[in-house]
Write an enzyme that holds these catalytic residues in place. Structure first.
Site, mmCIF file in Angstrom:
data_model
loop_
_atom_site.group_PDB
_atom_site.id
_atom_site.type_symbol
_atom_site.label_atom_id
_atom_site.label_comp_id
_atom_site.label_asym_id
_atom_site.label_seq_id
_atom_site.Cartn_x
_atom_site.Cartn_y
_atom_site.Cartn_z
ATOM 1 N N SER A 1 0.797 -1.236 0.000
ATOM 2 C CA SER A 1 0.000 0.000 0.000
ATOM 3 C C SER A 1 0.823 1.276 0.000
ATOM 4 C CB SER A 1 -0.954 0.013 1.193
ATOM 5 O OG SER A 1 -2.043 -0.858 0.971
ATOM 6 N N LYS B 1 0.081 3.614 -2.700
ATOM 7 C CA LYS B 1 -0.984 4.624 -2.645
ATOM 8 C C LYS B 1 -0.439 6.041 -2.493
ATOM 9 C CE LYS B 1 -4.720 1.772 -0.725
ATOM 10 N NZ LYS B 1 -4.021 0.613 -0.122
ATOM 11 N N SER C 1 -5.658 3.402 4.682
ATOM 12 C CA SER C 1 -5.094 2.684 3.535
ATOM 13 C C SER C 1 -6.168 1.917 2.765
ATOM 14 C CB SER C 1 -3.993 1.724 3.999
ATOM 15 O OG SER C 1 -3.235 1.254 2.908
ATOM 16 N N LYS D 1 3.044 6.822 4.826
ATOM 17 C CA LYS D 1 2.240 5.688 4.367
ATOM 18 C C LYS D 1 2.883 4.362 4.729
ATOM 19 C CE LYS D 1 -1.398 4.103 2.463
ATOM 20 N NZ LYS D 1 -1.261 2.994 3.425
#
Length: 382
Positions: free
Chosen positions: A59, A62, A119, A225
């Site tokens: 993730s 992202k 997320s 993130k």
């Protein structure tokens, strides 16, 4: 003292105490596959570990999806208040999600928050479809943006980070898109939220908990993130600010969630303990002295620094920076404001590490008939 000597002295005073450093190997043990620690304003890397190794990053992918969403809002192409209708494709995403239903309507800002805090894969696809018409078009733009940022070892296949053949990036490229993301205040509106909820409008409430535990447990951390899959391992890009200096630590391929946070914390601790930033040059700062202009409406033009320069310096070695200004003896009109007329070379132990331009502070047109008489008159009666 000559004008050049005066200028050299002023610029040396501007840069006194500055020092840039790049370590050739990690200064601490890194229990992960790949990592990089850098200061984003200067872009200087403190140390790295296999930072150009292509990997899946789950993730953390992202970051690019969030960046495109923030850019769309900041550029006025979308608003956080825009209502997004969730497609069946988006609602059917597996992995981490906020349980969006097909046909559900949510403000774009809520979906961006869901990507950043929780997320959410379903939110990422819904945002991409809304901004670019389809998930495919969204991914194409993600790859275009990556190339624009110089991310030459990156290829996106989906916006979620779910495992896919041909999807990869590197620690260095993750750092590049992280550096771009932190330019957007919208990101920070959501990135430090620890817990929140989403109201689905039908009586259902989904609780959000920030996947980046460092935003709560590490002093100064304000993003960025996390990501984890069995193929990627545990990954993290973390940003923190202390005493006015920001650092970004990227950790890829850690064995456990706890380990990725531990490694990132140790990297950030090392950077804050051993480095600081110094402003070597400030755009628009006047350079003392004037550059003669031949055949101009004025006999000389003022000079100024053409761009900012901030350097990352070792706290233990802050006196090894010097600067060498170079300008011609004169310049021929016409001269345009902002025209580069020289440069300041920044040296570390006699090794060039950067430069900033010296520019004209104003326009100087070619000398006309009236200008010639005015200059001659001033010389006679000065």
């Amino acid at each position: 003292m000559s004008k050049l000597a005066v200028m050299a002295m002023i610029l040396i005073l501007m840069a006194s105490g500055a020092h840039a450093a790049i370590e050739t190997a990690p200064a601490i043990d890194l229990n992960c596959e790949s990592a990089i620690l850098l200061e984003p304003e200067s872009g200087q890397v403190i140390f790295e570990l296999q930072a150009d190794e292509r990997r899946q990053v789950a993730s953390v992918t992202k970051i690019m999806a969030i960046l495109l969403a923030c850019e769309a809002v900041d550029q006025g192409r979308a608003s956080v208040d825009d209502i997004v209708v969730v497609s069946s494709r988006a609602s059917g995403m597996g992995g981490s999600q906020v349980l969006l239903d097909t046909g559900e309507k949510q403000p774009l800002g809520i979906l961006i928050k869901s990507m950043i805090v929780a997320s959410a894969n379903d939110a990422a696809v819904a945002v991409g479809e809304y901004l670019y018409g389809s998930e495919k078009a969204f991914v194409e733009r993600m790859n275009e943006r990556a190339k624009e940022l110089g991310m030459l070892d990156t290829n996106f296949v989906n916006p979620t980070g779910l495992t896919a053949s041909g999807q990869f990036t590197t620690a260095r490229d993750v750092a590049r898109m992280s550096m771009e993301l932190i330019k957007h205040g919208l990101f920070f509106d959501y990135s430090t939220i620890w817990m929140d909820t989403i109201d689905h409008g039908d009586g259902r409430i989904t609780e959000l908990t920030n996947t980046n535990r460092l935003t709560r447990l590490y002093e100064g951390c304000d993003g960025i993130k996390t990501g984890s899959t069995s193929e990627a391992g545990y990954c993290l890009s973390a940003s923190a600010v202390r005493n006015g200096m920001r650092l970004i630590a990227v950790v890829l391929g850690a064995d456990t969630s706890k380990e990725r946070f531990s490694v990132a914390s140790e990297m950030l601790d090392y950077g804050f303990a051993n480095y600081t930033t110094y402003e070597v040059a400030k755009e628009g700062a006047k350079v003392r002295g004037m550059l003669p202009v031949k055949a101009g409406s004025s006999e000389a033009v003022e000079l100024c620094i053409g761009s900012d320069m901030t350097l990352l310096m070792s706290k233990n070695d802050a006196q090894n920076i010097s600067v060498t200004p170079t300008v011609p003896e004169y310049i021929v009109a016409p001269v345009e404001k902002g025209q580069i007329v020289g440069r300041v070379v920044v040296l570390l132990d006699d090794r060039e590490i950067g430069e900033v331009p010296i520019v004209a502070a104003s326009d100087v047109p070619r000398r006309g008939y009236a200008d010639s008489w005015r200059i001659l008159f001033r010389r006679w009666y000065a």
